[in-house]
Design a protein around this motif. Structure first.
Motif, PDB file in Angstrom:
ATOM      1  N   SER A 106       0.819  -1.200   0.000  1.00 42.95           N
ATOM      2  CA  SER A 106       0.000   0.000   0.000  1.00 42.95           C
ATOM      3  C   SER A 106       0.863   1.266   0.000  1.00 42.95           C
ATOM      4  O   SER A 106       0.830   2.052  -0.927  1.00 42.95           O
ATOM      5  CB  SER A 106      -0.916  -0.024   1.219  1.00 42.95           C
ATOM      6  N   LEU A 107       1.622   1.454   1.044  1.00 42.91           N
ATOM      7  CA  LEU A 107       2.641   2.507   1.123  1.00 42.91           C
ATOM      8  C   LEU A 107       3.415   2.222   2.396  1.00 42.91           C
ATOM      9  O   LEU A 107       2.927   2.451   3.497  1.00 42.91           O
ATOM     10  CB  LEU A 107       2.036   3.911   1.193  1.00 42.91           C
ATOM     11  N   GLY A 108       4.617   1.682   2.243  1.00 41.96           N
ATOM     12  CA  GLY A 108       5.385   1.281   3.413  1.00 41.96           C
ATOM     13  C   GLY A 108       5.619   2.434   4.369  1.00 41.96           C
ATOM     14  O   GLY A 108       6.154   3.472   3.991  1.00 41.96           O
ATOM     15  N   LEU A 109       5.191   2.256   5.631  1.00 47.15           N
ATOM     16  CA  LEU A 109       5.417   3.304   6.614  1.00 47.15           C
ATOM     17  C   LEU A 109       6.903   3.510   6.876  1.00 47.15           C
ATOM     18  O   LEU A 109       7.309   4.594   7.318  1.00 47.15           O
ATOM     19  CB  LEU A 109       4.683   2.961   7.909  1.00 47.15           C
ATOM     20  N   SER A 110       7.706   2.496   6.601  1.00 45.94           N
ATOM     21  CA  SER A 110       9.150   2.666   6.766  1.00 45.94           C
ATOM     22  C   SER A 110       9.680   3.752   5.835  1.00 45.94           C
ATOM     23  O   SER A 110      10.630   4.473   6.182  1.00 45.94           O
ATOM     24  CB  SER A 110       9.871   1.344   6.500  1.00 45.94           C
ATOM     25  N   LEU A 111       9.086   3.896   4.664  1.00 49.13           N
ATOM     26  CA  LEU A 111       9.486   4.957   3.742  1.00 49.13           C
ATOM     27  C   LEU A 111       9.191   6.319   4.359  1.00 49.13           C
ATOM     28  O   LEU A 111      10.042   7.228   4.337  1.00 49.13           O
ATOM     29  CB  LEU A 111       8.741   4.803   2.414  1.00 49.13           C
ATOM     30  N   LEU A 112       8.003   6.489   4.921  1.00 48.52           N
ATOM     31  CA  LEU A 112       7.639   7.763   5.526  1.00 48.52           C
ATOM     32  C   LEU A 112       8.485   8.045   6.762  1.00 48.52           C
ATOM     33  O   LEU A 112       8.849   9.194   7.038  1.00 48.52           O
ATOM     34  CB  LEU A 112       6.158   7.766   5.892  1.00 48.52           C
ATOM     35  N   GLU A 113       8.831   7.003   7.506  1.00 50.70           N
ATOM     36  CA  GLU A 113       9.695   7.181   8.668  1.00 50.70           C
ATOM     37  C   GLU A 113      11.092   7.624   8.233  1.00 50.70           C
ATOM     38  O   GLU A 113      11.698   8.504   8.857  1.00 50.70           O
ATOM     39  CB  GLU A 113       9.764   5.892   9.475  1.00 50.70           C
ATOM     40  N   ALA A 114      11.615   6.996   7.167  1.00 48.40           N
ATOM     41  CA  ALA A 114      12.930   7.383   6.658  1.00 48.40           C
ATOM     42  C   ALA A 114      12.932   8.843   6.221  1.00 48.40           C
ATOM     43  O   ALA A 114      13.896   9.584   6.472  1.00 48.40           O
ATOM     44  CB  ALA A 114      13.326   6.476   5.495  1.00 48.40           C
ATOM     45  N   MET A 115      11.862   9.278   5.571  1.00 45.86           N
ATOM     46  CA  MET A 115      11.759  10.677   5.163  1.00 45.86           C
ATOM     47  C   MET A 115      11.716  11.591   6.382  1.00 45.86           C
ATOM     48  O   MET A 115      12.355  12.645   6.406  1.00 45.86           O
ATOM     49  CB  MET A 115      10.529  10.870   4.276  1.00 45.86           C
ATOM     50  N   HIS A 116      10.983  11.207   7.416  1.00 49.13           N
ATOM     51  CA  HIS A 116      10.957  11.996   8.646  1.00 49.13           C
ATOM     52  C   HIS A 116      12.352  12.096   9.268  1.00 49.13           C
ATOM     53  O   HIS A 116      12.700  13.119   9.872  1.00 49.13           O
ATOM     54  CB  HIS A 116       9.991  11.369   9.657  1.00 49.13           C
ATOM     55  N   LEU A 117      13.128  11.037   9.147  1.00 45.08           N
ATOM     56  CA  LEU A 117      14.483  11.032   9.708  1.00 45.08           C
ATOM     57  C   LEU A 117      15.409  12.001   8.978  1.00 45.08           C
ATOM     58  O   LEU A 117      16.472  12.354   9.492  1.00 45.08           O
ATOM     59  CB  LEU A 117      15.077   9.626   9.643  1.00 45.08           C
ATOM     60  N   GLY A 118      15.000  12.409   7.773  1.00 46.35           N
ATOM     61  CA  GLY A 118      15.836  13.282   6.958  1.00 46.35           C
ATOM     62  C   GLY A 118      16.719  12.524   5.986  1.00 46.35           C
ATOM     63  O   GLY A 118      17.758  13.046   5.547  1.00 46.35           O
ATOM     64  N   MET A 119      16.286  11.315   5.597  1.00 49.10           N
ATOM     65  CA  MET A 119      17.073  10.509   4.669  1.00 49.10           C
ATOM     66  C   MET A 119      16.679  10.793   3.219  1.00 49.10           C
ATOM     67  O   MET A 119      15.483  10.937   2.916  1.00 49.10           O
ATOM     68  CB  MET A 119      16.868   9.012   4.952  1.00 49.10           C
ATOM     69  N   PRO A 120      17.641  10.839   2.301  1.00 51.63           N
ATOM     70  CA  PRO A 120      17.284  10.851   0.878  1.00 51.63           C
ATOM     71  C   PRO A 120      16.760   9.473   0.504  1.00 51.63           C
ATOM     72  O   PRO A 120      17.181   8.459   1.071  1.00 51.63           O
ATOM     73  CB  PRO A 120      18.622  11.141   0.193  1.00 51.63           C
ATOM     74  N   VAL A 121      15.820   9.428  -0.435  1.00 54.72           N
ATOM     75  CA  VAL A 121      15.161   8.160  -0.729  1.00 54.72           C
ATOM     76  C   VAL A 121      15.233   7.827  -2.222  1.00 54.72           C
ATOM     77  O   VAL A 121      15.159   8.707  -3.082  1.00 54.72           O
ATOM     78  CB  VAL A 121      13.689   8.188  -0.262  1.00 54.72           C
ATOM     79  N   VAL A 122      15.380   6.532  -2.481  1.00 50.94           N
ATOM     80  CA  VAL A 122      15.375   5.987  -3.836  1.00 50.94           C
ATOM     81  C   VAL A 122      14.218   5.007  -3.882  1.00 50.94           C
ATOM     82  O   VAL A 122      14.234   3.977  -3.193  1.00 50.94           O
ATOM     83  CB  VAL A 122      16.715   5.301  -4.157  1.00 50.94           C
TER      84      VAL A 122
END
Length: 344
Positions: free
Chosen positions: A232-248
Motif C-alpha cells: 500500500s505505502l510502506g510506513l518505513s518509507l515515511l519514517e525514513a523521510m521523517h528522519l531526513g534521509m534521501p530516498v530511492v
C-alpha cells in the motif's frame, strides 16, 4: 470515546493510539494475531489491554476493524453487531490481491460500515461497491531529524523479504548491492544473502529492532532504498523521510504521490534508481540536501496532527450515525467472513 481495536499493524497503531480517546486492545496469554495487546510498546496510559471474552459490551463506544473476521469476533464476544448496534469503521491497509483491478473489497456489499483506505491508490485499486469510503492518509510520530548518513551504505526496511519475494522487490536487492553494501532491517531477514545470491559481505541482515534503535541505525545509512512493488505505502518509507534521509523509490502504488523528486528519485526505471543511489552514496552533501527535502515533505503531508484530526472527525461522525435495532433484519449479514488474509 472508548475504541476497541486489535493490534494488527504496529506502525499504524502507534500513530492511531496517540489520539484523544481511550483505546481497548484485546490481549491473550499467548499473544498472537488475536491477542497482542500493547506488546510492550511505549504507548500512552489511555491504551488499555482487555480480555475480550469478559469485556462489558457497554464499555465500547466504537470498533475499528482491520480484518473481516473481526466482525464475527465482536458479535461472539460482545453480542453487538458492528455497523448495526455498534458504531464501526473498517481500515483497509493493503492493496488488493489476486485479480486486480477486478477485486471486490470484503465489505463492498454493505453500506453500514465505512471503509477507510490509508492511501488514495488503495481507494482506486479496490472495487468498493456500495460501501461508504474515504481516505485518511498515514500519520507518523516524528522521530526527529536523526540522519547522519555516516555510512556509505543503502538502508532497506522490509518484513519477511525471503517469503514475500517480488511483492517487496527482494529480487531487486542484488542490483542495489552492486552499488553499495545493504543494511536490511525487519522481521525474518535472516537467510537473505543465500536466498538472493548476494555476497555475504555486501548485505547485513539487521533483524527486527525496536523502533528507537531502528531509527537511529537506519539514519546512519547514506540512502534509503524502497523497492516495494505492491504494498500500500510502506510506513518505513515515511519514517525514513521523517528522519531526513534521501530516498530511492520504486514508482509503484502510492509512492509517486508521497515522494517529491527533490527528495531523491522516484522511478519505475530500475537503472535510473541505481544511478541515483550510486550518486547519492558518492555525494554526502547532495544526499543531506535531498534528505532535508524529504523530511519537509513528510512533515507536511504525513504529520501526526493532521492524521489525528481526520480521525477525530470520522469518529465523531460514527458516534452520530443512527443505530439500527439488532433484530431489525435478523437475516441480514454485514458480510460473509472472508478467509484469513495474510501480509503479502
Amino acid at each position: 470515546m472508548r475504541i476497541l481495536l486489535w493490534h494488527v499493524h504496529g506502525s499504524w497503531t502507534d500513530a492511531f493510539v496517540r489520539g484523544r480517546h481511550e483505546y481497548l486492545l484485546p490481549v491473550l496469554p499467548g499473544g498472537g494475531a488475536w491477542g497482542l495487546g500493547r506488546a510492550g510498546r511505549d504507548w500512552p496510559e489511555s491504551v488499555r489491554e482487555v480480555d475480550l471474552a469478559t469485556l462489558d459490551a457497554d464499555a465500547v463506544d466504537a470498533v475499528v476493524l482491520q480484518r473481516p473476521e473481526e466482525i464475527d469476533e465482536v458479535v461472539r464476544n460482545l453480542g453487538r453487531k458492528p455497523g448495526v448496534d455498534l458504531p464501526a469503521v473498517f481500515v483497509e491497509h493493503n492493496t488488493p490481491k489476486g485479480n486486480f483491478p477486478n477485486t471486490s473489497h470484503p465489505l463492498a456489499g454493505q453500506d453500514r460500515i465505512p471503509v477507510v483506505h490509508v492511501t488514495h491508490f488503495n481507494r482506486l485499486a479496490w472495487d468498493n461497491g456500495s460501501a461508504p469510503i474515504t481516505v485518511i492518509e498515514h500519520g507518523i510520530p516524528d522521530p526527529g531529524q536523526l540522519y547522519t548518513g555516516e555510512l556509505p551504505e543503502l538502508g532497506v526496511v522490509v518484513n519477511e523479504p525471503v517469503r514475500r519475494g517480488r511483492v517487496t522487490g527482494t529480487d531487486l536487492l542484488p542490483a542495489f548491492a552492486s552499488v553499495a553494501p545493504l543494511q536490511v532491517f525487519g522481521m525474518k531477514t535472516e537467510g537473505l544473502a543465500a536466498a538472493t545470491g548476494i555476497e555475504a559481505s555486501r548485505v547485513t541482515a539487521r533483524g527486527d529492532l525496536k523502533t528507537r534503535d531502528l531509527h537511529r541505525e537506519l539514519a546512519r545509512c547514506r540512502v534509503y532504498v524502497h523497492p516495494m512493488r505492491w504494498t500500500s505505502l510502506g510506513l518505513s518509507l515515511l519514517e525514513a523521510m521523517h528522519l531526513g534521509m534521501p530516498v530511492v523509490v520504486l514508482a509503484t502504488t502510492e509512492a509517486p504521490r508521497a515522494v517529491p523528486q527533490e527528495a531523491g528519485v522516484v522511478s519505475a526505471d530500475v537503472d535510473e534508481l541505481l544511478r541515483c543511489a550510486a550518486r547519492l552514496v558518492a555525494n554526502p552533501d547532495e544526499a543531506r540536501r535531498r534528505g532535508l527535502a524529504a523530511r519537509e515533505a513528510a512533515l507536511e503531508r504525513y504529520g501526526l496532527g493532521k492524521f489525528q484530526d481526520r480521525w477525530d472527525g470520522l469518529l465523531a461522525d460514527l458516534r452520530n450515525r443512527p443505530r439500527h435495532p439488532v433484530n431489525e433484519r435478523p437475516d441480514e449479514r454485514i458480510l460473509v467472513p472472508a478467509r484469513e488474509r495474510k501480509t503479502p
